[in-house]
Write a protein that holds these residues in place. Structure first.
Motif, PDB file in Angstrom:
ATOM      1  N   THR B 102      -0.569   5.242   6.688  1.00 57.92           N
ATOM      2  CA  THR B 102       0.420   4.379   7.499  1.00 57.92           C
ATOM      3  C   THR B 102       0.063   2.816   7.679  1.00 57.92           C
ATOM      4  O   THR B 102       0.774   2.053   7.611  1.00 57.92           O
ATOM      5  N   TYR B 103      -1.132   2.767   8.365  1.00 57.83           N
ATOM      6  CA  TYR B 103      -1.538   1.452   8.903  1.00 57.83           C
ATOM      7  C   TYR B 103      -2.122   0.725   8.008  1.00 57.83           C
ATOM      8  O   TYR B 103      -2.400  -0.551   7.967  1.00 57.83           O
ATOM      9  N   PHE B 104      -2.022   1.219   6.403  1.00 60.69           N
ATOM     10  CA  PHE B 104      -2.829   0.447   5.320  1.00 60.69           C
ATOM     11  C   PHE B 104      -1.379  -0.158   4.753  1.00 60.69           C
ATOM     12  O   PHE B 104      -1.945  -1.251   3.681  1.00 60.69           O
ATOM     13  N   LEU B 105      -0.186   0.092   4.876  1.00 63.91           N
ATOM     14  CA  LEU B 105       0.817  -0.242   4.078  1.00 63.91           C
ATOM     15  C   LEU B 105       1.104  -1.862   4.065  1.00 63.91           C
ATOM     16  O   LEU B 105       1.276  -2.608   3.094  1.00 63.91           O
ATOM     17  N   LYS B 106       0.564  -2.439   5.380  1.00 64.73           N
ATOM     18  CA  LYS B 106       0.631  -3.745   5.646  1.00 64.73           C
ATOM     19  C   LYS B 106       0.086  -4.568   4.560  1.00 64.73           C
ATOM     20  O   LYS B 106       0.169  -5.832   4.293  1.00 64.73           O
ATOM     21  N   HIS B 107      -1.139  -3.897   4.017  1.00 62.83           N
ATOM     22  CA  HIS B 107      -1.939  -5.014   3.317  1.00 62.83           C
ATOM     23  C   HIS B 107      -1.223  -5.122   1.733  1.00 62.83           C
ATOM     24  O   HIS B 107      -1.858  -5.833   0.749  1.00 62.83           O
ATOM     25  N   ASP B 108      -0.182  -4.243   1.315  1.00 63.01           N
ATOM     26  CA  ASP B 108       0.570  -4.136   0.208  1.00 63.01           C
ATOM     27  C   ASP B 108      -0.439  -4.359  -0.887  1.00 63.01           C
ATOM     28  O   ASP B 108      -0.449  -5.311  -1.946  1.00 63.01           O
ATOM     29  N   ALA B 109      -1.330  -3.439  -0.692  1.00 61.31           N
ATOM     30  CA  ALA B 109      -2.530  -3.252  -1.981  1.00 61.31           C
ATOM     31  C   ALA B 109      -1.676  -2.968  -3.251  1.00 61.31           C
ATOM     32  O   ALA B 109      -0.600  -2.700  -3.528  1.00 61.31           O
ATOM     33  N   PRO B 110      -2.456  -3.066  -4.474  1.00 62.09           N
ATOM     34  CA  PRO B 110      -1.796  -3.043  -5.702  1.00 62.09           C
ATOM     35  C   PRO B 110      -0.887  -1.581  -5.871  1.00 62.09           C
ATOM     36  O   PRO B 110       0.150  -2.043  -6.916  1.00 62.09           O
ATOM     37  N   LEU B 111      -1.227  -0.644  -5.425  1.00 64.31           N
ATOM     38  CA  LEU B 111      -0.295   0.355  -5.742  1.00 64.31           C
ATOM     39  C   LEU B 111       0.773   0.697  -4.701  1.00 64.31           C
ATOM     40  O   LEU B 111       1.642   1.811  -4.816  1.00 64.31           O
ATOM     41  N   THR B 112       1.042  -0.219  -3.815  1.00 65.14           N
ATOM     42  CA  THR B 112       2.004   0.196  -2.926  1.00 65.14           C
ATOM     43  C   THR B 112       3.495  -0.236  -3.431  1.00 65.14           C
ATOM     44  O   THR B 112       3.640  -1.259  -4.310  1.00 65.14           O
ATOM     45  N   SER B 113       4.375   0.485  -3.304  1.00 66.91           N
ATOM     46  CA  SER B 113       5.721   0.381  -3.610  1.00 66.91           C
ATOM     47  C   SER B 113       6.973   1.019  -2.837  1.00 66.91           C
ATOM     48  O   SER B 113       6.287   1.668  -1.739  1.00 66.91           O
ATOM     49  N   ASP B 114       7.938   0.761  -2.787  1.00 66.23           N
ATOM     50  CA  ASP B 114       8.918   1.477  -1.745  1.00 66.23           C
ATOM     51  C   ASP B 114       9.189   2.788  -2.544  1.00 66.23           C
ATOM     52  O   ASP B 114      10.138   3.029  -3.097  1.00 66.23           O
ATOM     53  N   ILE B 115       8.426   3.796  -2.077  1.00 65.76           N
ATOM     54  CA  ILE B 115       8.484   5.199  -2.707  1.00 65.76           C
ATOM     55  C   ILE B 115       9.983   5.934  -2.379  1.00 65.76           C
ATOM     56  O   ILE B 115      10.789   6.283  -3.108  1.00 65.76           O
ATOM     57  N   GLU B 116      10.494   5.602  -1.085  1.00 67.46           N
ATOM     58  CA  GLU B 116      11.707   6.384  -0.788  1.00 67.46           C
ATOM     59  C   GLU B 116      12.938   5.701  -1.689  1.00 67.46           C
ATOM     60  O   GLU B 116      13.828   6.321  -2.052  1.00 67.46           O
ATOM     61  N   SER B 117      12.920   4.288  -1.911  1.00 66.46           N
ATOM     62  CA  SER B 117      13.815   3.806  -3.009  1.00 66.46           C
ATOM     63  C   SER B 117      13.960   4.478  -4.183  1.00 66.46           C
ATOM     64  O   SER B 117      14.928   4.606  -4.891  1.00 66.46           O
ATOM     65  N   LEU B 118      12.647   4.529  -4.597  1.00 66.73           N
ATOM     66  CA  LEU B 118      12.641   5.423  -6.183  1.00 66.73           C
ATOM     67  C   LEU B 118      12.971   6.730  -5.901  1.00 66.73           C
ATOM     68  O   LEU B 118      13.488   7.455  -6.768  1.00 66.73           O
ATOM     69  N   ALA B 119      12.736   7.573  -4.705  1.00 67.53           N
ATOM     70  CA  ALA B 119      12.747   9.092  -4.710  1.00 67.53           C
ATOM     71  C   ALA B 119      14.240   9.378  -4.410  1.00 67.53           C
ATOM     72  O   ALA B 119      14.725  10.041  -5.133  1.00 67.53           O
ATOM     73  N   ARG B 120      15.011   8.434  -3.720  1.00 66.87           N
ATOM     74  CA  ARG B 120      16.391   8.944  -3.377  1.00 66.87           C
ATOM     75  C   ARG B 120      17.238   9.137  -4.568  1.00 66.87           C
ATOM     76  O   ARG B 120      18.106  10.244  -4.458  1.00 66.87           O
ATOM     77  N   PRO B 121      17.543   8.325  -5.505  1.00 73.89           N
ATOM     78  CA  PRO B 121      18.436   8.665  -6.628  1.00 73.89           C
ATOM     79  C   PRO B 121      18.070   9.773  -7.292  1.00 73.89           C
ATOM     80  O   PRO B 121      19.107  10.419  -7.591  1.00 73.89           O
ATOM     81  N   MET B 122      17.060  10.486  -7.147  1.00 75.28           N
ATOM     82  CA  MET B 122      16.715  11.821  -8.032  1.00 75.28           C
ATOM     83  C   MET B 122      16.294  12.796  -7.078  1.00 75.28           C
ATOM     84  O   MET B 122      16.092  13.769  -7.640  1.00 75.28           O
ATOM     85  N   SER B 123      16.757  12.812  -5.740  1.00 79.76           N
ATOM     86  CA  SER B 123      16.359  13.868  -4.764  1.00 79.76           C
ATOM     87  C   SER B 123      17.566  14.285  -3.861  1.00 79.76           C
ATOM     88  O   SER B 123      18.140  13.286  -3.414  1.00 79.76           O
ATOM     89  N   GLN B 124      17.699  15.446  -3.824  1.00 77.00           N
ATOM     90  CA  GLN B 124      18.911  15.662  -2.823  1.00 77.00           C
ATOM     91  C   GLN B 124      18.369  15.581  -1.305  1.00 77.00           C
ATOM     92  O   GLN B 124      19.005  15.684  -0.565  1.00 77.00           O
ATOM     93  N   TRP B 125      17.058  15.520  -1.199  1.00 78.59           N
ATOM     94  CA  TRP B 125      16.349  15.482   0.096  1.00 78.59           C
ATOM     95  C   TRP B 125      15.157  14.725   0.086  1.00 78.59           C
ATOM     96  O   TRP B 125      14.337  14.902  -0.856  1.00 78.59           O
ATOM     97  N   VAL B 126      14.794  13.578   0.892  1.00 78.77           N
ATOM     98  CA  VAL B 126      13.812  12.794   0.992  1.00 78.77           C
ATOM     99  C   VAL B 126      13.203  12.745   2.409  1.00 78.77           C
ATOM    100  O   VAL B 126      13.866  12.460   3.484  1.00 78.77           O
ATOM    101  N   GLY B 127      11.617  13.090   2.639  1.00 75.83           N
ATOM    102  CA  GLY B 127      11.337  13.068   3.802  1.00 75.83           C
ATOM    103  C   GLY B 127       9.971  12.213   4.098  1.00 75.83           C
ATOM    104  O   GLY B 127       9.076  12.457   2.970  1.00 75.83           O
ATOM    105  N   TYR B 128       9.816  11.856   5.097  1.00 76.62           N
ATOM    106  CA  TYR B 128       8.254  11.176   5.172  1.00 76.62           C
ATOM    107  C   TYR B 128       7.705  11.467   6.439  1.00 76.62           C
ATOM    108  O   TYR B 128       8.108  11.879   7.466  1.00 76.62           O
ATOM    109  N   ILE B 129       6.324  11.949   6.100  1.00 76.69           N
ATOM    110  CA  ILE B 129       5.369  12.759   7.188  1.00 76.69           C
ATOM    111  C   ILE B 129       4.713  11.740   7.860  1.00 76.69           C
ATOM    112  O   ILE B 129       3.988  10.899   7.533  1.00 76.69           O
ATOM    113  N   GLY B 130       4.928  11.382   9.113  1.00 76.55           N
ATOM    114  CA  GLY B 130       4.477  10.266   9.765  1.00 76.55           C
ATOM    115  C   GLY B 130       3.204  10.290  10.301  1.00 76.55           C
ATOM    116  O   GLY B 130       2.344   9.568  10.706  1.00 76.55           O
ATOM    117  N   SER B 131       2.725  11.582  10.254  1.00 72.39           N
ATOM    118  CA  SER B 131       1.324  12.096  10.992  1.00 72.39           C
ATOM    119  C   SER B 131       0.935  13.401  10.694  1.00 72.39           C
ATOM    120  O   SER B 131       1.900  14.114  10.301  1.00 72.39           O
TER     121      SER B 131
END
Lengths: 518, 518
Positions: B102-131
């Motif tokens: 979670t704390y590493f996302l701000k670095h926008d490392a090479p493999l970072t992307s908006d996973i939720e935006s990718l997941a939502r069109p093909m999923s009936q349910w999307v959840g993020y585990i905060g901790s």
């Protein structure tokens, strides 16, 4: 003229004359329009990741975008991993993604999905064509974005915008591109001041700053000021080898990168990103420079990086014709190794045998890690690497580079695990008779992950770890797979066999695969 | 216990004990946790589309979800096309997608992307585990969504949630699933009233309503009322063949579907979608029933479809033990065709030779179109089809079905163009020694698209159309590709050769590929 015809005409007016395609029913009018224009070269991939990876390789070498033709959300989805790499390389690309007719979306037919939501994470620009009348303007915008962001532009083309009539029949106008933005005078002055200070300074380059002529300017700055030249870990393209300015790269591993950057007091970034780790590790920093390292932005992505370097040299009083230190080429008479094949022996041998002006496409991951070092003084070549960490780019990237540069040999260094992701690309290499020799490092594992597993403290792998991190049982037969797709190949288990195969492959034209069992 | 351990325990507590995986660095703690639990069966795919397609096939047969393990945005992206199919099939599935800490996302490392935006069109349910503390609750929610939406649940697991300590060490609690919602009494009454009217009524079924016992109830209703039984064009699974209730399907082609549904005055839908065309065509309707056809919702997706049918039968006064018309099996002694192999001959031969309780996975697209008709009276079998139109599901689907049902023969009917999309799936079939015989219809073209091209008025293909709609030049050698991945195979050009190969393949255990040159 329908919208699809207009789209083709607008692409051609902007010198986009290659389309990497995998069409479906919703794109049939576009296919028909392409078919009416034989001056557009349509290259079929048997999977969309091949099309997008090839478009990346093409644009890195041609310095202009190719179009891709993708089928709705799922077709785009299949191409996304390589779009991710292209986005990180800031490769100009123009994707055309077909969609259902605007009025048809309400039916939620089986292939309907939210294309914009899929496109946005991997595109610098996304646009939707509302009707045939909008085709030219939107395509022009997409082209401008691809060239000037620069990066991946994704254009969504509903079927009725493709088949609808375009009111006007006048030919499309070539899109005017604004000049690249110049780095600010203040930024140039700050960078010069930093270089004149007594601190240890590194210049971090990427993009166009890694072309031979730009590196010469950077090299003169380094010669004059003692600054270090560095490039990002991953870059779209760098021109290197004998007669070229030597530049190191930020190491991939966190510990090695921290070590390499520890003595940098100030870093001047030229279109680059401040180095960060690829992944987070408990207890290790994300930022790879010291916390007190001063970051000086000379130029940002989208600005004219080459001009920025030239202005910086001017500001420092360095003349444009000052001689610059370059690689002398190999100065030793190293004999090639012998006996059983190893990663190191392959890297060494390829570096020594590399033909002049070859294009090296590197997705060798761990196996070819030493190639970069061995090839510092190799024959002058262009070096293209996986940029976004999304594996499965190598085979397509090589195909695209070969389409862009039919007179140059492409040498692809390919890890086996990554190679399987878009193995279908061999078929495109065969169909287009592309001059690519692919060297597969057959280590039969996800070697990088085995290392990462040890990094998280697991020394002894159980059955599940073994089954997820090894790709043996059964062994992949790369020669058989390649032949199944029309590409000839051979297998090497000794250095001598490898050398014989590579010599033959470099002499012939057309695709060839060498399975290097390491 | 860390978050990754907790995730594994929660999955196992809910009887999810198969994980189709393709891990990366950000998932190493999850891999280590899986490695500590040998009761979890980890099945590696050499591409994420194999993992998601196999998870679909598994759940269609096991009636419970498998987990998938995918690497960040690009790994998820590679699996999306088959998630699209699973979403359309409403297959329960639980994807675990690793993310950066979670704390590493701000670095926008090479493999970072908006996973939720990718997941939502093909999923009936999307959840993020905060901790790590959230792992159990979120996994439980995901499981409930997968089982009760039902459909694709995608859980995003940041690396620090995986490696973080879980406060409590008590074992995870099995997730309570609410009962399936019942169709409303009013809906049942409306449907009964419709069936009692003098109109021509069709029952349109999908999902659980296509299992043998549900079809018997539907069959009794049809026998008693004269209603027609129909299923959607594409369904996740249908139980059919000798001894089973015969049911037709809505044709794929718009014209054929309009013709088939023209005389339907009222349609009772049971978990199904009102039939619409796959694609829009200029001048053709999107809706396939008559505009004045009355639509009566008996039950919606997520409701108890079998119970709804039972209540409807009750309402109509039909007794549960009433005999029902079923397929008598083949009643003729048709001799197998001879000579050169054709699509039709393959379909006919497979239908006649199909072993009892085989699982048929059909991604034959145009080539196997006649199989459905020929197999109406074949030995009883489960029939699984591509559901969302995203090609590349066949080889993985068969693999997943075989993992779920190790004692049943899987017969995969595979178009060649689609097969290339996830050809890597053969390797998983070999590694797991799955009992799958794949019949590749080698017509060497995107035959469906050649038809669609004619539909848009192009009769004579130019060079670009030919190059985009044919996959010959070079010819794909399926036997060579399959052998390269450890699966044996053979090629048939005559019916006799085909029959010999099929007989042998049906007798042996383990994967086999037959290239049927048609």
């Amino acid at each position: 003229m329908n919208g699809a015809d207009r789209l083709c005409e607008t692409l051609l007016a902007n010198d986009i004359d290659v389309c990497f395609a995998n069409p479906g029913t919703s794109e049939m009018h576009f296919v028909a329009a392409l078919d009416r224009r034989p001056q557009m070269r349509c290259v079929l991939g048997l999977f969309e990741g091949v099309a997008t990876g090839a478009a990346d390789g093409y644009a890195r070498m041609a310095d202009k975008p190719a179009a891709t033709l993708l089928h709705l959300g799922p077709g785009l989805a299949n191409g996304l991993a390589n779009l991710h790499n292209a986005r990180r390389a800031r490769t100009p690309m123009l994707n055309v993604v077909g969609d259902h007719a605007t009025y048809f979306l309400k039916h939620d037919a089986p292939l309907t999905s939210d294309i914009e939501s899929l496109a946005r994470p991997m595109s610098q620009w996304v646009g939707y064509i509302g009707s045939a009348a909008e085709v030219e303007a939107r395509t022009s915008e997409a082209y401008r974005a691809a060239m000037r962001m620069p990066g991946v532009a994704t254009l969504i083309l509903p079927a009725d915008a493709a088949w609808g009539d375009v009111p006007s029949d006048r030919p499309p106008v070539r899109t005017t591109l604004p000049d690249l933005a110049a780095a600010s005078t203040q930024a140039v002055r700050n960078a010069a001041e930093t270089l004149r200070s007594q601190r240890r300074v590194a210049l971090l380059l990427t993009g166009q700053a890694l072309r031979a002529h730009a590196l010469e300017i950077a090299g003169r700055i380094a010669d004059a000021t003692g600054a270090r030249l560095l490039m990002q870990t991953s870059n779209g393209r760098v021109q290197r080898g004998a007669g070229r300015v030597v530049i190191g790269s930020v190491p991939y591993s966190v510990d090695a990168a921290l070590e390499a950057l520890h003595d940098v007091d100030a870093m001047i970034v030229v279109g680059a990103k401040v180095p960060v780790a690829f992944f987070a590790y408990p207890g290790k920093p994300g930022l790879l420079v010291r916390e007190d390292c001063e970051i000086v932005d000379l130029a940002r992505p989208g600005e004219d990086l080459v001009q920025a370097l030239a202005h910086l040299a001017d500001e420092l009083g360095i003349k444009a014709n000052t001689p610059v230190s370059v690689s002398p080429g190999f100065t030793d008479d190293a004999t090639l190794p012998r006996g059983p094949l190893t990663d190191e022996a392959v890297a060494f041998t390829v570096a020594r045998m590399l033909p002049e002006h070859a294009i090296v496409c590197d997705e060798s991951i761990t196996a070819g890690a030493s190639f970069f070092r061995h090839s510092q003084h190799a024959a002058p070549h262009d070096y293209l690497r996986i940029t976004g960490g999304a594996i499965g780019i190598g085979i397509p990237l090589a195909a695209g580079a070969a389409v862009a540069c039919p007179d140059r040999k492409v040498v692809a260094l390919q890890a086996d695990g990554s190679g399987m992701y878009t193995v279908q690309g061999f078929w495109t290499q065969a169909r287009e008779n592309l001059d690519v020799v692919t060297i597969v490092f057959a280590n039969r594992s996800y070697a990088i992950l085995q290392g990462e597993m040890r990094n998280v403290g697991v020394e002894h792998f159980g059955s599940n770890a073994k089954r997820m991190l090894s790709i043996d049982e059964p062994t992949l037969d790369w020669v058989s797979m390649a032949r199944g797709m029309g590409v000839d190949g051979g297998r090497a288990t000794t250095v001598e066999e490898f050398r014989t195969l590579l010599e033959a492959a470099l002499k012939q034209r057309g695709p060839f695969v060498i399975e290097a069992v390491v």
